[in-house]
Design an enzyme around this catalytic site. Structure first.
Site, PDB file in Angstrom:
ATOM      1  N   ARG A  61       0.834  -1.196   0.000  1.00  0.00           N
ATOM      2  CA  ARG A  61       0.000   0.000   0.000  1.00  0.00           C
ATOM      3  C   ARG A  61       0.871   1.249   0.000  1.00  0.00           C
ATOM      4  O   ARG A  61       1.759   1.402   0.828  1.00  0.00           O
ATOM      5  CB  ARG A  61      -0.919   0.030   1.206  1.00  0.00           C
ATOM      6  CG  ARG A  61      -1.693   1.339   1.264  1.00  0.00           C
ATOM      7  CD  ARG A  61      -2.988   1.258   1.954  1.00  0.00           C
ATOM      8  NE  ARG A  61      -3.648   2.565   1.922  1.00  0.00           N
ATOM      9  CZ  ARG A  61      -4.616   2.907   2.734  1.00  0.00           C
ATOM     10  NH1 ARG A  61      -5.062   2.051   3.623  1.00  0.00           N
ATOM     11  NH2 ARG A  61      -5.168   4.091   2.647  1.00  0.00           N
TER      12      ARG A  61
ATOM     13  N   ARG B 131      -6.495   1.328  -3.565  1.00  0.00           N
ATOM     14  CA  ARG B 131      -5.514   0.777  -2.628  1.00  0.00           C
ATOM     15  C   ARG B 131      -5.420  -0.739  -2.722  1.00  0.00           C
ATOM     16  O   ARG B 131      -6.419  -1.415  -2.988  1.00  0.00           O
ATOM     17  CB  ARG B 131      -5.792   1.203  -1.192  1.00  0.00           C
ATOM     18  CG  ARG B 131      -7.073   0.744  -0.537  1.00  0.00           C
ATOM     19  CD  ARG B 131      -8.298   1.627  -0.737  1.00  0.00           C
ATOM     20  NE  ARG B 131      -8.110   3.061  -0.650  1.00  0.00           N
ATOM     21  CZ  ARG B 131      -8.181   3.757   0.457  1.00  0.00           C
ATOM     22  NH1 ARG B 131      -8.394   3.175   1.608  1.00  0.00           N
ATOM     23  NH2 ARG B 131      -8.059   5.065   0.419  1.00  0.00           N
TER      24      ARG B 131
ATOM     25  N   ASP C 222      -6.658  -2.126   2.566  1.00  0.00           N
ATOM     26  CA  ASP C 222      -7.006  -1.141   3.578  1.00  0.00           C
ATOM     27  C   ASP C 222      -7.572  -1.935   4.759  1.00  0.00           C
ATOM     28  O   ASP C 222      -8.479  -2.753   4.575  1.00  0.00           O
ATOM     29  CB  ASP C 222      -8.085  -0.239   2.969  1.00  0.00           C
ATOM     30  CG  ASP C 222      -8.383   0.991   3.793  1.00  0.00           C
ATOM     31  OD1 ASP C 222      -7.573   1.332   4.667  1.00  0.00           O
ATOM     32  OD2 ASP C 222      -9.437   1.602   3.550  1.00  0.00           O
TER      33      ASP C 222
ATOM     34  N   ASP D 280      -9.189  -1.416   8.432  1.00  0.00           N
ATOM     35  CA  ASP D 280      -9.760  -0.420   9.331  1.00  0.00           C
ATOM     36  C   ASP D 280     -10.279  -1.071  10.601  1.00  0.00           C
ATOM     37  O   ASP D 280     -11.090  -2.010  10.524  1.00  0.00           O
ATOM     38  CB  ASP D 280     -10.936   0.300   8.660  1.00  0.00           C
ATOM     39  CG  ASP D 280     -10.507   1.221   7.535  1.00  0.00           C
ATOM     40  OD1 ASP D 280      -9.398   1.784   7.628  1.00  0.00           O
ATOM     41  OD2 ASP D 280     -11.283   1.380   6.577  1.00  0.00           O
TER      42      ASP D 280
HETATM   43  N1  ROI Z   1     -15.375   1.867  -1.505  1.00  0.00           N
HETATM   44  C1  ROI Z   1     -15.660   0.569  -1.370  1.00  0.00           C
HETATM   45  N2  ROI Z   1     -16.653   0.033  -2.093  1.00  0.00           N
HETATM   46  N3  ROI Z   1     -14.969  -0.241  -0.525  1.00  0.00           N
HETATM   47  C2  ROI Z   1     -13.952   0.252   0.229  1.00  0.00           C
HETATM   48  O1  ROI Z   1     -13.316  -0.507   1.005  1.00  0.00           O
HETATM   49  C3  ROI Z   1     -13.625   1.613   0.120  1.00  0.00           C
HETATM   50  N4  ROI Z   1     -12.636   2.161   0.873  1.00  0.00           N
HETATM   51  C4  ROI Z   1     -12.365   3.441   0.813  1.00  0.00           C
HETATM   52  C5  ROI Z   1     -13.099   4.373  -0.092  1.00  0.00           C
HETATM   53  C6  ROI Z   1     -12.095   5.042  -1.024  1.00  0.00           C
HETATM   54  C7  ROI Z   1     -13.805   5.412   0.759  1.00  0.00           C
HETATM   55  N5  ROI Z   1     -14.089   3.720  -0.899  1.00  0.00           N
HETATM   56  C8  ROI Z   1     -14.374   2.403  -0.769  1.00  0.00           C
HETATM   57  O2  ROI Z   1     -11.434   3.939   1.606  1.00  0.00           O
END
Ligand code: ROI
Length: 167
Positions: A90, A100, A103, A105
């Site tokens: 990343r 990315r 990610d 979270d």
């Molecule tokens: N959109 C989707 N569908 N899934 C994600 O994990 C995701 N993550 C993000 C942003 C760019 C907001 N959009 C996303 O960080």
């Protein structure tokens, strides 16, 4: 870090990827999370195909949610997750909401409210994002989200926005 002094918490982590074979990225991140010292996987959702939220000139996403148990402090868990993101290539380009490789979270940390630099829990967008709520509901249908309410109600009020559970 004195792990023994801390309580065991159930934590939910959202996984998302839209680059470099997203299904492989999510599976690799799941394995890496399970290998963190002091972290045990207790649940893993299906993979979901989702349309990008935010800028539309990026590939569709694959999303999932993992539940783990750990005594790690929130900031230590965050650092471990950031190391996994970095190891999977990343690159933070300063662009908000860009594509990315992976990610990770922290969505929920037990029933705690956390507000420290780089970490807000419950995660800021948790109550509005179908790609978070539906996989979370799949593995933890009884959850109540601090400050937001009953997960089942949040799901009932959240449009799918093109979200599809993958086979
Ligand atoms: N959109 C989707 N569908 N899934 C994600 O994990 C995701 N993550 C993000 C942003 C760019 C907001 N959009 C996303 O960080």
């Amino acid at each position: 870090m004195k792990e023994s002094a801390c309580l065991l918490h159930t934590i939910y982590i959202g996984l998302g990827s839209n680059l470099e074979n997203p299904v492989s990225q999510i599976n690799a991140a799941r394995i890496a999370i399970g290998l963190i010292d002091g972290v045990t996987e207790v649940a893993f959702s299906s993979l979901y195909h989702s349309l990008p939220m935010g800028p539309q000139d990026q590939p569709d996403y694959v999303n999932a949610v993992i539940g783990v148990e750990t005594r790690l402090a929130p900031i230590d868990l965050l650092h471990q997750l950031q190391a996994i993101e970095a190891a999977q290539g990343r690159v933070r380009k300063g662009e908000r909401w860009g594509a990315r490789t992976v990610d990770l979270d922290v969505l929920l940390y037990g029933d705690q409210d956390i507000d420290i630099p780089d970490l807000r829990v419950p995660h800021i967008g948790i109550a509005e994002r179908s790609f978070v709520l539906y996989p979370l509901f799949e593995i933890a249908p009884q959850l109540v989200i601090p400050g937001k309410g009953i997960l089942a109600d949040l799901v009932a009020n959240c449009p799918l926005d093109g979200l599809k559970r993958m086979a």
